[in-house]
Design an enzyme around this catalytic site. Structure first.
Site, PDB file in Angstrom:
ATOM      1  N   LYS A  34       0.875  -1.186   0.000  1.00  0.00           N
ATOM      2  CA  LYS A  34       0.000   0.000   0.000  1.00  0.00           C
ATOM      3  C   LYS A  34       0.909   1.233   0.000  1.00  0.00           C
ATOM      4  O   LYS A  34       1.395   1.669   1.044  1.00  0.00           O
ATOM      5  CB  LYS A  34      -0.913  -0.063   1.232  1.00  0.00           C
TER       6      LYS A  34
HETATM    7  N1  PMP Z   1      -7.966  -1.641  -2.464  1.00  0.00           N
HETATM    8  C1  PMP Z   1      -7.413  -0.433  -2.343  1.00  0.00           C
HETATM    9  C2  PMP Z   1      -6.772   0.190  -3.529  1.00  0.00           C
HETATM   10  C3  PMP Z   1      -7.440   0.231  -1.104  1.00  0.00           C
HETATM   11  O1  PMP Z   1      -6.892   1.423  -0.977  1.00  0.00           O
HETATM   12  C4  PMP Z   1      -8.073  -0.399  -0.005  1.00  0.00           C
HETATM   13  C5  PMP Z   1      -8.131   0.307   1.319  1.00  0.00           C
HETATM   14  N2  PMP Z   1      -6.985   0.110   2.073  1.00  0.00           N
HETATM   15  C6  PMP Z   1      -8.635  -1.661  -0.185  1.00  0.00           C
HETATM   16  C7  PMP Z   1      -8.565  -2.255  -1.435  1.00  0.00           C
HETATM   17  C8  PMP Z   1      -9.281  -2.394   0.932  1.00  0.00           C
HETATM   18  O2  PMP Z   1      -8.331  -2.822   1.866  1.00  0.00           O
HETATM   19  P1  PMP Z   1      -8.687  -2.990   3.405  1.00  0.00           P
HETATM   20  O3  PMP Z   1      -9.900  -3.849   3.463  1.00  0.00           O
HETATM   21  O4  PMP Z   1      -7.499  -3.629   3.985  1.00  0.00           O
HETATM   22  O5  PMP Z   1      -8.947  -1.617   3.917  1.00  0.00           O
END
Ligand code: PMP
Length: 304
Positions: A155
């Site tokens: 991320k």
């Molecule tokens: N995809 C992207 C591009 C994101 O930014 C997020 C948010 N973090 C998610 C999916 C979902 O991830 P999570 O459930 O861990 O928040």
């Protein structure tokens, strides 16, 4: 925002500032997490959802994208998080944003030998998308950035130009959110959330090989679908046309929570109302997040 964690300690929020030459600000060389804390007014408690899992992904992001190791252990990061959340003393839902970043004020690329640091803030945060009524989405003309361009699973701050362009396109066209296709023109995910579809009682979601972010909420949804609804999730490539033909469609993510999608490119999903399975998953998810379901109390870390 009253306090932040900056340069190794908790400081007043207004003192947590970086210089304009900071590497991460210039080149997008940071990694981050978005973590939610849910306020329960009866219990007078904030429950942080999946804290350890977020720091595990944070560590992977740091290793893969910044080519370095976190300078703090999971235990330290968790204790800073709780300390900061307590000090901010919110009595409402919160969003926690830890960032690991190349902090040196230096011109020039390359990740090796460039100083890094950790910072974090906590902000009050309600619903990001309309979870009750559902949202209208479009398929973006931007493709999700591929694993040949960025490390899979990390991320990374810089990557969010891709997500932001897709989201901006959606907003400009009057939609709430965008779905990005992968470079193979199959469905990847939303600008900041993973996607599930339901067809003939089956739960389907694109696999990690679509270079989607391995969402923590995505894992929660799979677990809840299996345990609570007896539904296994099929991870497979999804074609764009399947979106329009789905019985139900929803996004999930820390920010998005479980957000029903009621239309794609102005075509209604079924009758254009929130689907039954989506609603069931939503109800269980919120019950757990708010700390009202003891069966899943190990998903939560109390702040106070
Ligand atoms: N995809 C992207 C591009 C994101 O930014 C997020 C948010 N973090 C998610 C999916 C979902 O991830 P999570 O459930 O861990 O928040």
């Amino acid at each position: 925002m009253k306090y932040a964690f900056f340069k190794g300690k908790i400081v007043p929020f207004s003192d947590a500032k970086i210089g304009i030459m900071t590497h991460a600000f210039n080149y997008g060389t940071g990694v981050f997490e978005g973590i939610r804390g849910y306020w329960n007014s009866e219990k007078k408690q904030i429950f942080i959802l999946k804290l350890r899992e977020h720091y595990e992904r944070f560590q992977r992001s740091t290793n893969l994208a910044l080519k370095t190791d976190l300078k703090y252990s999971f235990e330290e990061l968790e204790s800073f998080t709780l300390e900061l959340a307590r000090k901010n003393d919110y009595k409402e839902d919160i969003y926690i944003r830890p960032i690991y970043y190349k902090s040196q004020e230096k011109i020039g690329l390359g990740l090796i030998g460039i100083d890094d640091d950790f910072c974090m803030y906590v902000a009050p945060f309600g619903a990001y998308l309309d979870v009750a009524k559902g949202i209208k989405v479009c398929v973006s003309r931007w493709w999700r950035i591929s694993a040949q361009s960025i490390p899979q699973g990390a991320k990374i701050t810089g990557t969010y130009i891709n997500s932001s362009l897709a989201k901006a396109e959606a907003l400009e066209k009057g939609y709430d959110e965008a779905i990005l296709l992968s470079h193979e023109k199959t469905v990847a995910e939303g600008s900041g959330e993973n996607l599930f579809l339901i067809k003939d009682g089956r739960l389907i979601t694109p696999p990690l090989s679509e270079t989607i972010l391995p969402g923590i909420t995505r894992m929660c949804v799979m677990e809840l679908a299996r345990n609570e609804l007896g539904l296994e999730t099929i991870e497979r490539q999804v074609q764009q046309k399947e979106l329009y033909e789905a019985d139900e469609l929803f996004f999930c993510g820390t920010g998005a929570q479980i957000s029903p999608i009621i239309s794609v490119d102005d075509k209604n999903i079924k009758d254009g109302r929130v689907g039954l399975i989506t609603k069931k998953l939503q109800d269980i998810y919120f019950e757990i997040a708010k700390g009202d379901n003891p069966k899943y109390s190990d998903w939560l870390t109390p702040v106070y």
